[in-house]
Design an enzyme around this catalytic site. Structure first.
Site, PDB file in Angstrom:
ATOM      1  N   PRO A 173       0.834  -1.206   0.000  1.00 42.22           N
ATOM      2  CA  PRO A 173       0.000   0.000   0.000  1.00 42.22           C
ATOM      3  C   PRO A 173       0.870   1.258   0.000  1.00 42.22           C
ATOM      4  CG  PRO A 173      -0.654  -1.505   1.755  1.00 42.22           C
ATOM      5  CD  PRO A 173       0.623  -2.036   1.179  1.00 42.22           C
TER       6      PRO A 173
ATOM      7  N   GLY B 197       3.544   4.112   5.198  1.00 40.53           N
ATOM      8  CA  GLY B 197       4.713   3.812   6.028  1.00 40.53           C
ATOM      9  C   GLY B 197       5.296   2.436   5.819  1.00 40.53           C
ATOM     10  N   LEU B 198       4.999   1.811   4.687  1.00 39.77           N
ATOM     11  CA  LEU B 198       5.510   0.461   4.456  1.00 39.77           C
ATOM     12  C   LEU B 198       6.644   0.437   3.426  1.00 39.77           C
ATOM     13  CD1 LEU B 198       2.210  -1.647   4.582  1.00 39.77           C
ATOM     14  CD2 LEU B 198       3.878  -1.267   6.384  1.00 39.77           C
TER      15      LEU B 198
ATOM     16  N   ALA C  51      10.353   3.136  -1.732  1.00 40.29           N
ATOM     17  CA  ALA C  51      11.720   2.585  -1.756  1.00 40.29           C
ATOM     18  C   ALA C  51      11.739   1.257  -2.508  1.00 40.29           C
ATOM     19  CB  ALA C  51      12.236   2.400  -0.338  1.00 40.29           C
ATOM     20  N   ALA C  52      10.711   0.433  -2.293  1.00 37.76           N
ATOM     21  CA  ALA C  52      10.685  -0.870  -2.959  1.00 37.76           C
ATOM     22  C   ALA C  52      10.525  -0.706  -4.474  1.00 37.76           C
ATOM     23  CB  ALA C  52       9.560  -1.734  -2.387  1.00 37.76           C
TER      24      ALA C  52
ATOM     25  N   ASP D 154      14.496   3.200   5.330  1.00 37.59           N
ATOM     26  CA  ASP D 154      13.623   2.470   4.386  1.00 37.59           C
ATOM     27  C   ASP D 154      14.436   1.780   3.300  1.00 37.59           C
ATOM     28  OD1 ASP D 154      11.565   3.722   5.744  1.00 37.59           O
ATOM     29  OD2 ASP D 154      10.397   4.052   3.919  1.00 37.59           O
TER      30      ASP D 154
ATOM     31  N   SER E  38       6.769   1.637   0.350  1.00 38.20           N
ATOM     32  CA  SER E  38       6.362   1.365  -1.029  1.00 38.20           C
ATOM     33  C   SER E  38       7.264   2.082  -2.048  1.00 38.20           C
ATOM     34  CB  SER E  38       4.898   1.793  -1.192  1.00 38.20           C
ATOM     35  OG  SER E  38       4.638   2.230  -2.468  1.00 38.20           O
TER      36      SER E  38
HETATM   37  O1  PMV Z   1       6.589   6.487   7.132  1.00 38.58           O
HETATM   38  P1  PMV Z   1       7.766   5.609   6.893  1.00 38.58           P
HETATM   39  O2  PMV Z   1       7.612   4.199   7.276  1.00 38.58           O
HETATM   40  O3  PMV Z   1       8.420   5.822   5.576  1.00 38.58           O
HETATM   41  O4  PMV Z   1       8.839   5.947   7.992  1.00 38.58           O
HETATM   42  C1  PMV Z   1       9.246   7.190   8.318  1.00 38.58           C
HETATM   43  C2  PMV Z   1      10.210   7.044   9.421  1.00 38.58           C
HETATM   44  C3  PMV Z   1      10.672   8.350   9.973  1.00 38.58           C
HETATM   45  O5  PMV Z   1      11.587   8.028  11.014  1.00 38.58           O
HETATM   46  C4  PMV Z   1       9.511   9.123  10.572  1.00 38.58           C
HETATM   47  C5  PMV Z   1      11.337   9.195   8.920  1.00 38.58           C
HETATM   48  C6  PMV Z   1      12.640   8.627   8.409  1.00 38.58           C
HETATM   49  O6  PMV Z   1      13.088   9.099   7.351  1.00 38.58           O
HETATM   50  O7  PMV Z   1      13.235   7.758   9.059  1.00 38.58           O
END
Ligand code: PMV
Length: 313
Positions: A97, A101-102, A106-107, A148, A104
């Site tokens: 999704p 925050g998973l 980067a993958a 990520d 996506s």
């Molecule tokens: O939202 P995500 O899973 O891409 O993670 C962000 C993580 C943070 O620490 C809030 C930001 C970062 O760049 O590490």
């Protein structure tokens, strides 16, 4: 036809503080993946064609340009490879999704870069790929910590400290996890920017919160290495309280976190940028079913199980 794939990732503990040099732990989610299929068996002079199956986009690239996110990604990768668009067709599909925050983005960047590296005959080491995916992440995230891309590229649980040599997580047991999506997309970039402003306006209040998160993560590393599930759960709950003080939780996240704890989770917290997106709960095989049901009953848009497997560092 060659196929390239990369997993989703989830942050177990330490998000936001990781931006300020504290450690964080993130793990791959092997069942959610971005997949790119590369065909170079195309007419000469065709240029690069990207078929994005999920969004039904069909992108044709003859010169390097950047007018939408996927095109910008392709162009950044080709610029870094120092190559013009090759004659090739890439078909992209992702079950990760977006904006939750998973990892996506980067993958997708990782699989496109691997496909373009093959199509242009310019090899990339994992370290080079990791740097490249980080560059692409910057387009959307501003100043990402780099966690990520690291998990997605190497597909291993990482104990991540910005700017430090990579360290893999030693895992001394099997940790059962449940991830639930609030269904509310949220911008990591905005959340990170808000925390930055909070930090700058109240450094004496916020610096200790960030340092306390770093301490929790260091303890979590020991508990994970020793397979101490209950202790890790407590640390996750403490981390959630500190994330609240950074203003990155939300009513939707709080509701799911409370539901998971009431149903027997050992610990529960938001994961990633917060304000929406996903939460993560630590469970045992005995409580997993009840926690999963409680999350669904509390309105989670999507719930799935994953695990942190025993592994030497
Ligand atoms: O939202 P995500 O899973 O891409 O993670 C962000 C993580 C943070 O620490 C809030 C930001 C970062 O760049 O590490």
């Amino acid at each position: 036809m060659s196929t390239f794939s990369a997993p989703a990732k989830i942050i177990l503990i330490g998000e936001h503080a990781v931006v300020y040099g504290q450690p964080a732990v993130a793990i791959p989610l092997p069942n959610l993946r971005a997949v790119a299929r590369l065909s170079v068996d195309v007419p000469a002079g065709q240029g690069l064609r990207l078929i994005a199956e999920d969004t039904q986009q069909n992108i044709q690239l003859r010169t390097v340009q950047a007018d939408d996110p996927l095109t910008a990604m392709l162009s950044t990768i080709l610029e870094r490879l120092g190559a013009p668009p090759p004659d090739a067709t890439i078909t992209l599909h992702s079950s990760i999704p977006i904006a939750s925050g998973l990892g996506s983005g980067a993958a997708i960047a990782a699989v496109l870069a691997r496909a373009l590296s093959t199509a242009t005959h310019i090899p990339l080491t994992d370290a080079e790929l990791n740097d490249l995916v980080y560059e692409v992440e910057k387009i959307h995230h501003g100043t990402p910590s780099g966690i990520d891309n690291t998990v997605v590229v190497y597909e291993r649980p990482v104990y991540y400290v910005r700017g430090q040599p990579l360290e893999w997580m030693a895992t001394g047991g099997l940790f059962h996890l449940i991830v639930a999506d609030t269904g509310k997309p949220a911008s990591t970039k905005i959340a990170v920017g808000d925390v930055r402003r909070l930090y700058e306006s109240q450094p004496d209040q916020i610096r200790p919160v960030i340092e306390a998160i770093g301490q929790l993560v260091q303890q979590a590393r020991q508990e994970i290495a020793q397979g101490n599930t209950a202790a890790l759960g407590t640390l996750m709950n403490e981390n959630q309280a500190l994330l609240h003080r950074l203003t990155v939780s939300s009513p939707e996240l709080d509701q799911l976190i409370q539901a998971a704890r009431s149903a027997g989770a050992l610990g529960a917290k938001l994961s990633g940028g917060g304000r929406g997106g996903n939460m993560i709960a630590l469970v045992t095989p005995d409580t997993a079913g009840a926690v999963e049901q409680a999350l669904r009953d509390s309105g989670a848009a999507r719930v799935f199980r994953t695990a942190l497997q025993p592994e030497a560092s």
